[in-house]
Design an enzyme around this catalytic site. Structure first.
Site, PDB file in Angstrom:
ATOM      1  N   SER A  85       0.816  -1.218   0.000  1.00 11.50           N
ATOM      2  CA  SER A  85       0.000   0.000   0.000  1.00 11.50           C
ATOM      3  C   SER A  85       0.848   1.266   0.000  1.00 11.50           C
ATOM      4  O   SER A  85       0.342   2.333  -0.328  1.00 11.50           O
ATOM      5  CB  SER A  85      -0.939   0.023   1.213  1.00 11.50           C
ATOM      6  OG  SER A  85      -1.952  -0.931   1.035  1.00 11.50           O
ATOM      7  N   ASP A 136      -0.704   5.108   8.649  1.00 11.72           N
ATOM      8  CA  ASP A 136      -0.613   3.937   7.778  1.00 11.72           C
ATOM      9  C   ASP A 136      -0.178   4.383   6.374  1.00 11.72           C
ATOM     10  O   ASP A 136      -0.182   5.572   6.046  1.00 11.72           O
ATOM     11  CB  ASP A 136      -1.975   3.227   7.735  1.00 11.72           C
ATOM     12  CG  ASP A 136      -1.855   1.778   7.270  1.00 11.72           C
ATOM     13  OD1 ASP A 136      -0.735   1.273   7.095  1.00 11.72           O
ATOM     14  OD2 ASP A 136      -2.918   1.138   7.072  1.00 11.72           O
ATOM     15  N   GLU A 275     -10.183   7.216   2.363  1.00 16.07           N
ATOM     16  CA  GLU A 275      -9.805   5.820   2.133  1.00 16.07           C
ATOM     17  C   GLU A 275     -10.701   4.833   2.872  1.00 16.07           C
ATOM     18  O   GLU A 275     -10.867   4.918   4.089  1.00 16.07           O
ATOM     19  CB  GLU A 275      -8.349   5.576   2.575  1.00 16.07           C
ATOM     20  CG  GLU A 275      -7.886   4.174   2.211  1.00 16.07           C
ATOM     21  CD  GLU A 275      -6.567   3.763   2.861  1.00 16.07           C
ATOM     22  OE1 GLU A 275      -5.853   2.960   2.248  1.00 16.07           O
ATOM     23  OE2 GLU A 275      -6.261   4.215   3.978  1.00 16.07           O
ATOM     24  N   HIS A 323      -4.410  -1.910  -4.870  1.00 17.80           N
ATOM     25  CA  HIS A 323      -4.152  -3.308  -5.250  1.00 17.80           C
ATOM     26  C   HIS A 323      -5.326  -4.130  -4.757  1.00 17.80           C
ATOM     27  O   HIS A 323      -6.157  -3.627  -3.996  1.00 17.80           O
ATOM     28  CB  HIS A 323      -2.868  -3.835  -4.586  1.00 17.80           C
ATOM     29  CG  HIS A 323      -2.878  -3.617  -3.097  1.00 17.80           C
ATOM     30  ND1 HIS A 323      -3.619  -4.400  -2.240  1.00 17.80           N
ATOM     31  CD2 HIS A 323      -2.325  -2.648  -2.322  1.00 17.80           C
ATOM     32  CE1 HIS A 323      -3.498  -3.939  -1.015  1.00 17.80           C
ATOM     33  NE2 HIS A 323      -2.724  -2.868  -1.034  1.00 17.80           N
TER      34      HIS A 323
HETATM   35 ZN    ZN Z   1      -2.804  -4.795   2.617  1.00 19.95          ZN
END
Ligand code: ZN
Ligand code: NAG
Ligand code: NAG
Ligand code: NAG
Ligand code: NAG
Ligand code: NAG
Length: 494
Positions: A85, A136, A275, A323
């Site tokens: 990510s 993150d 997100e 992804h």
């Molecule tokens: Zn992941």
């Protein structure tokens, strides 16, 4: 002539100035990037099929997201066919491919400017709204620079505007308060005793950590503003009923209202990234029931953004994934059927259920599995001895999650291929003017370049401004495997 594929590839990722994206369109004021982390095409198919069947919609039912489909994105990073990510967000944040784990740095571990930094400098109000911890990989790629995503002590200080980078984000909503409190305070996950929260307060940040504070927030609070509603991730939608936190649509709506109000008298509008972070986490758990409920929550968020665009046609939005996660397969064992409604009665995420299970002493586990975990948490009507014994055998979070996942997946006739990410292309959804430029199949960097153009940002100038910022929390070399990130379920569920 023999052409080396490797050298062609090396050429295509070489660092250097980026091409100019062209003039900013005069009819665009606000730009919203939406990221559905770990969300591949099969996940959309599953969620649509579930809702179509449970609500008895006709077979040609379109989810709200389906109606916005315009293209697909290739997801590989510069050093792997399967991205993480971090590299998967840098392409949106900075329009450049980089190595897995990189936050706001290029292949040579040199800082590269971001669309958010460039936009903030131009006078846009900026925001990040996520369900994971705010440090993150995806949010930090927009507003931090670190050689590796694990350097989250440094990333927290950068995002809080306490370093040589300056302050580039006006509003942050999400989880991850543990990175902002020193290690002598209970609940901290910092390696040092720095009180980042307190220092941000001194610098003028409005700070909040509870849902009551969130609900009481007006549309014109003092900026910058940060609300972190959990020490770690914001809970899964599946677990909202046992947690008092704002939901993703609630955070997104409030953030749009606040940033729109804050920019209303300005020449520039706002730029934000929203997100659906935990679609990915539920994929890592191979927990279909939790995964599709995160997806439905993401649909609701997209719907409110879309409604905002209907009322404010000078706002544009693109939504895509960094992804796919989990490699969800709709069908298994050479059998031609899938039964989504198997997940109808699941009432708790497998993550939380397994954590509860592993805390119990051995003698209490058998009864918990047969009377609570399988029938209540998973909503399994037919608790067989084989399923119960598979869960009972679990010794850690990973094998507990796998046993729980399989207990329902067999009945639904679906199968996951991995606990990690995959390299499949993901969908691009968009709404608003100029989004036709993203129709068709694209490299993920094209999405970052499109944002650059919509915002009128000069990324080369943004890079020039950050070129000397410190990107190391500790010594790190790319080739030095000591610091190379090995994803484990524990990472996502500390
Ligand atoms: Zn992941
Ligand atoms: C807490 O942080 C201090 C430095 O600020 C460090 O010396 C100490 O080792 C840390 N303690 C733990 C348990 O990480
Ligand atoms: C879920 O619960 C409802 C109501 O009790 C029941 O009718 C249905 O069969 C259950 N579904 C599954 C897959 O067990
Ligand atoms: C319960 O599962 C077993 C084993 O898969 C199966 O033989 C049985 O028919 C199932 N019973 C019901 C009521 O679905
Ligand atoms: C969990 O336990 C299994 C079986 O003992 C083991 O193979 C696996 O490595 C463990 N996983 C973790 C993350 O500790
Ligand atoms: C990795 O780099 C660190 C810091 O330079 C060093 O202490 C460590 O020994 C290196 N590890 C390997 C395997 O080279």
């Amino acid at each position: 002539m023999k052409v080396s594929l490797f050298s062609l590839f090396a050429l295509s990722v070489a660092a250097g100035p980026l091409p100019s994206p062209g003039a900013k369109p005069s009819d665009v004021r606000n730009v919203i990037m939406m990221v559905s982390d770990g969300f591949g095409p099969a996940s959309e198919t599953f969620a649509r099929a579930y809702v179509q069947q449970s609500d008895r919609f006709p077979m040609n039912y379109m989810s709200f997201l389906d109606e916005l489909l315009i293209g697909s994105s290739r997801t590989r990073s510069s050093d792997s066919f399967v991205t993480d990510s971090a590299a998967g967000a840098v392409v949106f944040a900075s329009a450049r491919k980089t190595y897995n784990n990189a936050i706001g740095v290029d292949d040579n571990v040199k800082p590269i400017g971001t669309n958010m930094e460039g936009a903030h400098r131009l006078g846009y109000k900026t925001g990040l709204v996520v369900k994971s911890f705010i440090t993150d990989a995806t949010p930090s790629a927009f507003a931090a620079h670190a050689a590796a995503r694990q350097m989250m002590d440094l990333i927290a200080e950068q995002m809080g505007g306490l370093t040589d980078l300056g302050q580039n984000v006006d509003l942050m909503f999400g989880g991850g308060r543990c990175r902002f409190i020193g290690n002598s305070t209970k609940g901290s996950c910092r390696t040092d005793d720095k009180d980042v929260w307190g220092e941000m307060g001194k610098k003028g940040w409005t700070l909040m950590s509870t849902n009551d504070e969130f609900k009481a927030l007006s549309t014109s609070p003092k900026l910058p503003l940060m609300g972190l509603f959990d020490l770690d991730n914001v809970p899964y939608a599946m677990d909202y009923k046992i947690n008092d936190v704002p939901t993703l649509p609630q955070m997104a709506k409030k953030a749009i209202d606040v940033l729109a109000e804050a920019s209303k008298d300005s020449e520039q509008g706002f730029f934000m990234m929203i997100e659906g972070s935990r679609i990915d986490h539920a994929g890592h758990d191979n927990d279909v029931g939790t995964h599709f409920r995160e997806i439905v929550e993401y649909w609701e968020t997209i719907k409110l953004v879309s409604d905002y665009i209907d009322e404010h046609p000078d706002t544009v939005m693109v939504s895509t994934s960094d992804h796919e996660t989990g490699g969800l397969g709709l069908g298994r064992n050479n059998q031609y059927w899938v039964y989504p409604l198997v997940y109808a009665n699941q009432t708790m995420s497998q993550q939380v259920s397994c954590q509860n299970f592993l805390k119990l002493p051995m003698e209490k586990r058998g009864q918990y599995v047969t009377e609570v975990m399988l029938p209540v948490h998973l909503g399994l009507g037919n608790v067989t001895a084989a399923k119960a014994s598979a869960v009972l055998k679990a010794t850690n979070q990973s094998n507990c999650l796998l046993a729980m996942s399989e207990a329902l997946a067999v009945d639904a006739n679906i199968m996951w291929t991995t606990l990690g990410h995959t390299g499949v292309d993901v969908n691009i959804y968009a709404k608003g003017k100029h989004t036709q430029e993203l129709a068709g199949n694209h490299e993920n960097t094209d999405i970052g370049m499109w944002l650059t153009k919509m915002l009128g940002v000069d990324l080369n100038e943004a890079t020039e401004r950050v070129k000397d910022v410190n990107v190391f929390q500790y010594p790190y070399t790319k080739a030095n495997s000591t610091y190379v990130f090995i994803p484990s379920l524990d990472y996502y569920h500390k």
